[in-house]
Design an enzyme around this catalytic site. Structure first.
Site, PDB file in Angstrom:
ATOM      1  N   LYS A 143       0.826  -1.355  -0.203  1.00  0.00           N
ATOM      2  CA  LYS A 143      -0.192  -0.143  -0.069  1.00  0.00           C
ATOM      3  C   LYS A 143       0.894   1.153   0.100  1.00  0.00           C
ATOM      4  CE  LYS A 143      -4.550   0.743   0.409  1.00  0.00           C
ATOM      5  NZ  LYS A 143      -5.575  -0.335  -0.071  1.00  0.00           N
TER       6      LYS A 143
HETATM    7  N1  GLU Z   1      -7.170   0.196  -3.098  1.00  0.00           N
HETATM    8  C1  GLU Z   1      -7.876  -0.948  -3.427  1.00  0.00           C
HETATM    9  C2  GLU Z   1      -8.040  -1.912  -2.271  1.00  0.00           C
HETATM   10  O1  GLU Z   1      -7.919  -1.479  -1.172  1.00  0.00           O
HETATM   11  C3  GLU Z   1      -7.636  -1.703  -4.607  1.00  0.00           C
HETATM   12  C4  GLU Z   1      -6.210  -2.054  -4.764  1.00  0.00           C
HETATM   13  C5  GLU Z   1      -5.642  -2.556  -6.173  1.00  0.00           C
HETATM   14  O2  GLU Z   1      -6.580  -2.557  -7.118  1.00  0.00           O
HETATM   15  O3  GLU Z   1      -4.712  -2.900  -6.160  1.00  0.00           O
HETATM   16  O4  GLU Z   1      -8.384  -2.873  -2.485  1.00  0.00           O
END
Ligand code: GLU
Length: 430
Positions: free
Chosen positions: A115
């Site tokens: 993240k």
């Molecule tokens: N931010 C989104 C999540 O928390 C998507 C992450 C992604 O598609 O890599 O799942």
């Protein structure tokens, strides 16, 4: 592993990483993994903090702090969104990265978890400042991201435009076009059909499946309240309204709108709701709705409650006031571990974030595959694959929870951790 289990009982915190660790500790008695693997999973593999000084359009200079945390890549390249929010901290990004590892494992795609985030209030910056901040961030983390290593995506307050800037900056640095470095791009730049609606659509599928299993009801006969009207909350509302579910309340940062009138749910086509909220600046301005607070929305007497905003919304303080029978977590980390225990004692079913919102990363995976193959799938194909993977993952978690007589979060976590540890063992991670 008994000690970790006891530690869990003592933790109530608004620190998301402590909560992610507490969740992991809560399943140690159900896992048959060696303690050294538990230790490996507790800490992310890499934590990157970068300083981003930026001359703003008004002539002043501000230094922003950015993060990228890579939790685990045993099952494939690191994957996860980037969030822009004034409350972003390293510990929040660490928690979100760990949750991504579990999420990719649950929905069974070959990705690890990561993240990113920048501590910034994007509403206070011009679009031009935001673009230059995003490009600076890409320059700072360039060596750590890439289509084979770590693939960012949108999260809170970032969108397809942000991804277009990231792709463009990264491609400039590499000297050639690299669409697969990010997902959630505009379709014109190699984004997937159906990516923008994917997380909300997956949430709606989980709601449809859970009311069938837990309430023996058809989705069109249930009432739903949704906290949050960002990408996930709004598309969850759209999919639910298309399934003829009764959406009775929606909310944003300004407050919540509860449908008035005899029926007591929003009847207009979803597009009208969205248009009114965009034009008037908030869902609370939607004509014909009663304004209530976000806290009141959480306590509405509905069949299904959907927290689709931020972490720590359902806590020890308000869990006892929840009246819904099912909570489907569209946001990451909306329920604290202490609230989980209270809800379990109240027999409220909580469909956990790592399952409920995994539709987003699933379609990100489809986008990445299309980019690597220079391919472009039709929306029906994307939605069809999303449907079958979500239903399968939901069933895996439900069956396991029934077999083990445990809540859905523990069931999902145990399945995920076992898949990750199995990959670590096969790879010889020690
Ligand atoms: N931010 C989104 C999540 O928390 C998507 C992450 C992604 O598609 O890599 O799942």
């Amino acid at each position: 592993m008994q000690r970790q289990h006891q530690e869990f009982n003592k933790i109530e915190s608004d620190n998301p990483f402590n909560n992610a660790l507490a969740q992991l500790a809560s399943v140690t008695d159900m896992l048959s993994i060696e303690p050294e693997y538990y230790e490996m999973l507790k800490s992310p593999e890499k934590e990157i903090t970068v300083s981003l000084p930026l001359k703003l359009s008004d002539g002043s200079v501000s230094t922003f702090i950015g993060y990228r945390v890579q939790h685990n890549n045993a099952r494939g390249p690191y994957k996860g969104g980037i969030r822009y929010h004034p409350n972003v901290t390293l510990d929040e990004v660490k928690a979100l990265a760990m949750w991504m590892t579990w999420k990719a494992a649950i929905i069974d795609i070959p990705f690890g978890g990561a993240k990113g985030g920048i501590t910034v209030d994007p509403k206070k910056l011009t679009l031009d400042d935001l673009e230059r901040l995003t490009r600076k961030y890409v320059n700072a983390i360039e060596k750590d991201i890439g289509p084979e290593s770590d693939i960012p995506a949108p999260d809170v307050n970032t969108n397809s435009q942000t991804m277009a800037w990231i792709m463009n900056e990264y491609s400039k640095l590499k000297g050639h076009n690299v669409p697969a470095v990010v997902t959630g791009k505009p379709v014109e730049l190699g984004g997937s059909e159906g990516r923008i609606s994917a997380t909300g659509r997956g949430v709606a599928i989980c709601i449809r499946e859970s009311v069938k299993r837990f309430l023996q009801k058809d989705v069109k006969d249930v009432t739903v309240a949704i906290q949050g009207f960002g990408n996930v909350g709004s598309f969850a509302a759209k999919s639910l309204m298309e399934m003829h579910a009764k959406v009775v309340a929606i909310s944003d940062v300004f407050g919540a709108a509860k449908a008035k009138g005899e029926k007591g749910y929003f009847e207009v086509p979803f597009e009208k709701l969205l248009e009114a909220s965009n034009r008037l600046g908030s869902v609370t301005k939607i004509p014909g709705a009663e304004i209530i607070s976000n806290a009141e929305l959480l306590e509405l007497d509905v069949d299904v409650l959907v927290p689709a905003a931020l972490e720590n919304q359902i806590t020890e303080a308000n869990a006892r006031k929840i009246k819904s029978k099912i909570i489907v977590e569209a946001a990451n980390g909306p329920t604290t571990p202490m609230a989980d225990k209270i809800l379990e004692s109240m027999r409220v079913k909580v469909v956990p974030d790592i399952l409920a919102n995994s539709g987003g990363v699933l379609v990100s995976y489809f986008e990445w595959v299309q980019n690597l193959n220079r391919d472009h799938w039709l929306e029906d194909e994307v939605n069809g694959r999303l449907e079958s993977k979500m239903v399968r993952a939901f069933k895996d978690v439900l069956d396991f929870s029934e077999k083990q007589n445990c809540d859905l979060r523990r069931a999902a976590l145990v399945i995920a951790v076992n898949r990750v540890v199995s990959a670590m063992k096969l790879g010889g991670w020690h």
